[in-house]
Design a protein around this motif. Structure first.
Motif, PDB file in Angstrom:
ATOM      1  N   ARG A   7     -26.920 -16.886  -7.557  1.00 12.83           N
ATOM      2  CA  ARG A   7     -25.787 -16.467  -8.373  1.00 12.83           C
ATOM      3  C   ARG A   7     -24.746 -15.747  -7.510  1.00 12.83           C
ATOM      4  O   ARG A   7     -25.065 -15.126  -6.496  1.00 12.83           O
ATOM      5  N   GLY A   8     -23.514 -15.791  -7.978  1.00 12.43           N
ATOM      6  CA  GLY A   8     -22.429 -15.160  -7.252  1.00 12.43           C
ATOM      7  C   GLY A   8     -22.528 -13.649  -7.207  1.00 12.43           C
ATOM      8  O   GLY A   8     -22.079 -13.015  -6.240  1.00 12.43           O
ATOM      9  N   ASN A   9     -23.093 -13.022  -8.248  1.00 15.25           N
ATOM     10  CA  ASN A   9     -23.190 -11.564  -8.221  1.00 15.25           C
ATOM     11  C   ASN A   9     -24.149 -11.084  -7.133  1.00 15.25           C
ATOM     12  O   ASN A   9     -23.980  -9.992  -6.577  1.00 15.25           O
ATOM     13  N   ALA A  10     -25.145 -11.910  -6.790  1.00 19.45           N
ATOM     14  CA  ALA A  10     -26.033 -11.570  -5.671  1.00 19.45           C
ATOM     15  C   ALA A  10     -25.268 -11.672  -4.356  1.00 19.45           C
ATOM     16  O   ALA A  10     -25.444 -10.837  -3.452  1.00 19.45           O
ATOM     17  N   ILE A  11     -24.413 -12.687  -4.247  1.00 21.35           N
ATOM     18  CA  ILE A  11     -23.571 -12.810  -3.051  1.00 21.35           C
ATOM     19  C   ILE A  11     -22.702 -11.564  -2.895  1.00 21.35           C
ATOM     20  O   ILE A  11     -22.600 -10.989  -1.810  1.00 21.35           O
ATOM     21  N   ALA A  12     -22.091 -11.123  -4.002  1.00 25.28           N
ATOM     22  CA  ALA A  12     -21.241  -9.932  -3.969  1.00 25.28           C
ATOM     23  C   ALA A  12     -22.025  -8.716  -3.499  1.00 25.28           C
ATOM     24  O   ALA A  12     -21.526  -7.912  -2.697  1.00 25.28           O
ATOM     25  N   ALA A  13     -23.245  -8.585  -3.977  1.00 25.33           N
ATOM     26  CA  ALA A  13     -24.062  -7.428  -3.606  1.00 25.33           C
ATOM     27  C   ALA A  13     -24.337  -7.414  -2.106  1.00 25.33           C
ATOM     28  O   ALA A  13     -24.233  -6.354  -1.460  1.00 25.33           O
ATOM     29  N   TYR A  14     -24.681  -8.563  -1.534  1.00 23.80           N
ATOM     30  CA  TYR A  14     -24.975  -8.606  -0.094  1.00 23.80           C
ATOM     31  C   TYR A  14     -23.716  -8.412   0.739  1.00 23.80           C
ATOM     32  O   TYR A  14     -23.759  -7.811   1.821  1.00 23.80           O
ATOM     33  N   LEU A  15     -22.584  -8.899   0.245  1.00 21.60           N
ATOM     34  CA  LEU A  15     -21.325  -8.654   0.946  1.00 21.60           C
ATOM     35  C   LEU A  15     -21.022  -7.156   0.983  1.00 21.60           C
ATOM     36  O   LEU A  15     -20.598  -6.613   2.005  1.00 21.60           O
TER      37      LEU A  15
END
Length: 327
Positions: free
Chosen positions: A174-182
């Motif tokens: 999911r994109g929200n996981a991408i945001a978290a790692y960024l």
């Protein structure tokens, strides 16, 4: 994602995980054309086949893409030479700690070198010895995996590796996981499972259906039976093939006990088992006896859709998550 996109040369810092038999010209070019960064999975390919695969991919996209090479391949230096001849921009070394000659050959070719880092100590060593970027992949990923989860690896490695871009992989769907790692300091991410069942994937329809029907808890890691046989765990959907692998280990251990083969030959036979089992599932559609290698994000694969739709969804979700936090 600015640092990641600058490094990859793609619109989005979303790399494709290299999946044997799946990450070939069609899927790789589709991912790059959609703004991501496709990566050819060389696996056990001979030199001539990789040469043809790179040429065919270049015919389908003008966007940058990379090649994933396995460090234990007996023709690794020759494969690096093929990449150099095609002016491949990025080479990813996987499957173990890369040798100095291999790293030097890649650097000499002008390609950017990416390596997998399973620990913070090895991450620092890889950067010191020439890695231009790192991938940290947690145990939630599909295929061969390490013992530590993505979230823990990210917490260990991202704060201490700031000299080069770091891409996070394993269980991302999911994109929200991408945001978290960024936000944690990653320069981008790597995904495989979400792309495996896309419409551009050449995987057999039965293979894709198995992904669409599966839940996260069905993607299980293989078990090592004999401590003398250091088997790297493989995460795949549980089926008859999973049970067959257990029997394969028993058979190999028995033959070692009988003096019919040594440990090195036994390990090689086990690796050949996985390669053949994966091909049976991906190409032939044997979803019962073959190996359905999948990450735990398989539960987020709900339909066969184009690659561009997956990337658009991930980016939209990540942007929305970052906007919410900024607000």
């Amino acid at each position: 994602m600015a640092r990641g996109t600058a490094f990859l040369g793609s619109r989005y810092a979303i790399m494709a995980g290299a999946m044997s038999w799946v990450s070939e010209r069609h899927l790789v070019s589709a991912i790059s054309n959609a703004g991501g960064f496709g990566v050819i999975a060389c696996g056990a390919m001979p030199v001539e086949l990789l040469d043809k695969e790179i040429a065919a991919t270049k015919a389908l996209t003008t966007k940058p893409f990379g090649v994933n090479l396995i460090t234990m391949h007996p023709q690794l230096i020759e494969l690096i030479g093929v990449c150099a001849a095609h002016k491949v921009s990025h080479i990813v070394l996987a499957g173990g700690l890369p040798s100095a000659p291999a790293m030097e050959a890649i650097k000499a070719s002008g390609a950017k070198l990416m390596c997998f880092a399973p620990t913070a100590a090895l991450a620092k060593k890889l950067v010191r010895t020439g890695a231009d970027a790192l991938v940290i992949e947690g145990s939630e990923a599909g295929g061969h995996i390490g013992p530590v989860s993505t979230s823990v690896l990210a917490q260990e490695i991202l704060p201490v590796i700031t000299d080069v871009p770091v891409f996070v992989a394993g269980g991302i769907g999911r994109g929200n996981a991408i945001a978290a790692y960024l936000e944690m300091g990653a320069s981008g991410v790597q995904l495989g499972t979400r792309f495996a069942a896309c419409s551009e994937s050449i995987a057999h329809p039965a293979f894709k259906k198995a992904f669409i029907r599966a839940s996260a808890r069905e993607a299980v890691a293989s078990v090592q039976l004999d401590p003398r046989l250091p088997v790297i765990p493989v995460r795949a959907l549980k089926n008859a093939g999973t049970e067959a692998f257990t029997e394969k280990q028993r058979d190999v251990a028995a033959r070692i006990d009988a003096g019919e083969m040594d440990l090195a030959a036994g390990q090689l036979e086990i690796e050949h088992y996985w390669a053949g089992a994966l091909r049976r599932a991906v190409i032939d559609g044997d979803v019962e006896g073959g190996s359905l290698m999948a990450g735990q994000s398989v539960g987020m694969v709900t339909a066969e859709v184009p690659v561009a739709d997956v990337i658009a969804e991930l980016v939209t979700d990540a942007e929305a998550a970052l906007a919410r936090r900024a607000a």
